[in-house]
Design a protein around this motif. Sequence first.
Motif, short mmCIF file in Angstrom:
data_model
loop_
_atom_site.label_atom_id
_atom_site.label_comp_id
_atom_site.label_asym_id
_atom_site.label_seq_id
_atom_site.Cartn_x
_atom_site.Cartn_y
_atom_site.Cartn_z
N LEU A 246 0.80 -1.24 0.00
CA LEU A 246 0.00 0.00 0.00
C LEU A 246 0.83 1.28 0.00
O LEU A 246 0.27 2.37 0.04
CB LEU A 246 -1.00 0.03 1.16
CG LEU A 246 -1.96 -1.16 1.26
CD1 LEU A 246 -2.90 -0.98 2.45
CD2 LEU A 246 -2.75 -1.33 -0.03
N LEU A 247 2.15 1.19 -0.03
CA LEU A 247 2.98 2.38 -0.24
C LEU A 247 3.38 2.44 -1.71
O LEU A 247 3.10 1.53 -2.48
CB LEU A 247 4.21 2.37 0.66
CG LEU A 247 3.96 2.41 2.18
CD1 LEU A 247 5.28 2.55 2.93
CD2 LEU A 247 3.02 3.54 2.55
N ASN A 248 4.08 3.49 -2.09
CA ASN A 248 4.42 3.72 -3.49
C ASN A 248 5.91 4.01 -3.63
O ASN A 248 6.32 5.02 -4.20
CB ASN A 248 3.58 4.87 -4.05
CG ASN A 248 3.70 5.00 -5.56
OD1 ASN A 248 4.05 4.04 -6.24
ND2 ASN A 248 3.42 6.19 -6.08
N ILE A 249 6.72 3.10 -3.11
CA ILE A 249 8.17 3.29 -3.10
C ILE A 249 8.79 2.54 -4.28
O ILE A 249 8.48 1.37 -4.52
CB ILE A 249 8.78 2.79 -1.78
CG1 ILE A 249 8.06 3.41 -0.58
CG2 ILE A 249 10.28 3.10 -1.73
CD1 ILE A 249 8.01 4.91 -0.55
N SER A 250 9.66 3.21 -5.00
CA SER A 250 10.32 2.62 -6.17
C SER A 250 11.47 1.71 -5.73
O SER A 250 11.91 1.73 -4.57
CB SER A 250 10.87 3.72 -7.07
OG SER A 250 11.95 4.40 -6.42
N THR A 251 11.98 0.94 -6.69
CA THR A 251 13.16 0.11 -6.41
C THR A 251 14.35 0.99 -6.04
O THR A 251 15.12 0.68 -5.12
CB THR A 251 13.50 -0.76 -7.64
OG1 THR A 251 12.36 -1.56 -7.97
CG2 THR A 251 14.69 -1.67 -7.34
N ALA A 252 14.49 2.12 -6.71
CA ALA A 252 15.57 3.06 -6.36
C ALA A 252 15.37 3.61 -4.96
O ALA A 252 16.35 3.85 -4.24
CB ALA A 252 15.61 4.21 -7.37
N GLY A 253 14.13 3.79 -4.56
CA GLY A 253 13.84 4.24 -3.19
C GLY A 253 14.22 3.21 -2.16
O GLY A 253 14.72 3.55 -1.08
N VAL A 254 13.99 1.94 -2.46
CA VAL A 254 14.41 0.86 -1.56
C VAL A 254 15.92 0.87 -1.40
O VAL A 254 16.46 0.77 -0.29
CB VAL A 254 13.92 -0.51 -2.07
CG1 VAL A 254 14.49 -1.64 -1.22
CG2 VAL A 254 12.39 -0.57 -2.07
N LEU A 255 16.63 0.98 -2.52
CA LEU A 255 18.09 1.04 -2.47
C LEU A 255 18.57 2.24 -1.67
O LEU A 255 19.49 2.13 -0.85
CB LEU A 255 18.67 1.09 -3.88
CG LEU A 255 20.19 1.28 -3.98
CD1 LEU A 255 20.92 0.13 -3.31
CD2 LEU A 255 20.61 1.43 -5.45
N ALA A 256 17.96 3.39 -1.88
CA ALA A 256 18.35 4.60 -1.15
C ALA A 256 18.14 4.42 0.35
O ALA A 256 18.97 4.84 1.17
CB ALA A 256 17.57 5.80 -1.66
N ARG A 257 17.03 3.80 0.73
CA ARG A 257 16.77 3.55 2.16
C ARG A 257 17.84 2.65 2.75
O ARG A 257 18.41 2.94 3.81
CB ARG A 257 15.39 2.89 2.32
CG ARG A 257 15.06 2.51 3.76
CD ARG A 257 13.96 1.46 3.84
NE ARG A 257 14.39 0.16 3.29
CZ ARG A 257 13.62 -0.92 3.27
NH1 ARG A 257 12.37 -0.87 3.70
NH2 ARG A 257 14.09 -2.05 2.77
N ASP A 258 18.11 1.52 2.09
CA ASP A 258 19.07 0.57 2.63
C ASP A 258 20.47 1.16 2.69
O ASP A 258 21.22 0.95 3.66
CB ASP A 258 19.06 -0.71 1.80
CG ASP A 258 17.75 -1.48 1.90
OD1 ASP A 258 16.98 -1.22 2.86
OD2 ASP A 258 17.48 -2.32 1.02
#
Length: 312
Positions: A246-258
């Motif tokens: 239910l969120l709208n996070i991109s694959t690049a956003g996942v990488l940025a978070r990690d």
Amino acid sequence: MSAVLPPLVYHPCYSELTLPANHRYPIGKYRTLYQRLLALGVPQSAFYLPQAIKAQALELLHEPAYVNALCHGTLDARAMRRIGFPWSPQLIARSLTSLGGTLLCAELALEHGLALHLSGGYHHAFYAEGSGFCLFNDLAFAALSLQQRGIGPIQIFDCDVHQGDGSAALFADNSGIITASLHCEKNFPARKQRSDWDIGLERDCTDQTYLEAVSQSLDTLLRWYQPELVLYDAGVDIHRQDDLGLLNISTAGVLARDTLVLQRCHDAGIPVAAVIGGGYQRDLQALTQVHLQLFKAAFAVQGSALWREIET
């Protein structure tokens, strides 16, 4: 600190669970992730094989009657439905092994500065009940086991899309284990528990808002508590294509978070034990690609050229 690759923890039993047809849990993702890492050039020597913990050891964290009933297949049907899996010996074996894996990951992190577990994140397990595909709480078990050895404070930094309600409840009265959860507010579980730090994000939250919340939360928690170890739940069910997110996070956003989490802890000299957490896309290859972002981030932080082999 490890010079090149961080230790990786994996056991083949993680995907050795027979589930009913069309069951929503993507049990094959652990094997697929392991195989992809090998194909990318990660040597077999980087992997550590965990041992299953003894059921009796769980009484450190969970109600003995619950542990006994679950391990022997006598837990009532309603409680098993709340967990979401049909009972089987395979289910117990992989659960006990995964708990051993997260503890081993934490021990390796303390030794090397960073370690990654290709399982874990079973944060919906409470003292006397399981929930949401979680039988026993591996993050809580590792934290409490290490606390008893004199390590602390310990920070559980939970970025799964679902609140770490079990962890919050288990450590409500334990000031040496700090629980933090950044999750989708209007998502499972309906009844939230009170963590030491909760950020409930709106549905369809996008990268910028999400990453600002992660950055501010992590900076504040590291400054306030100065933990001796961070247990990081890197759930990818935040991804925009996740079936349960239910969120709208991109694959690049996942990488940025990690990358943000691992780099800031690295810069502060704080060891991190990361588990892959939730991720529920039915397309295992697509799901694995999102889980791989944690490893891309870790390899980059450790200075391994292998990070370039992983697509974003």
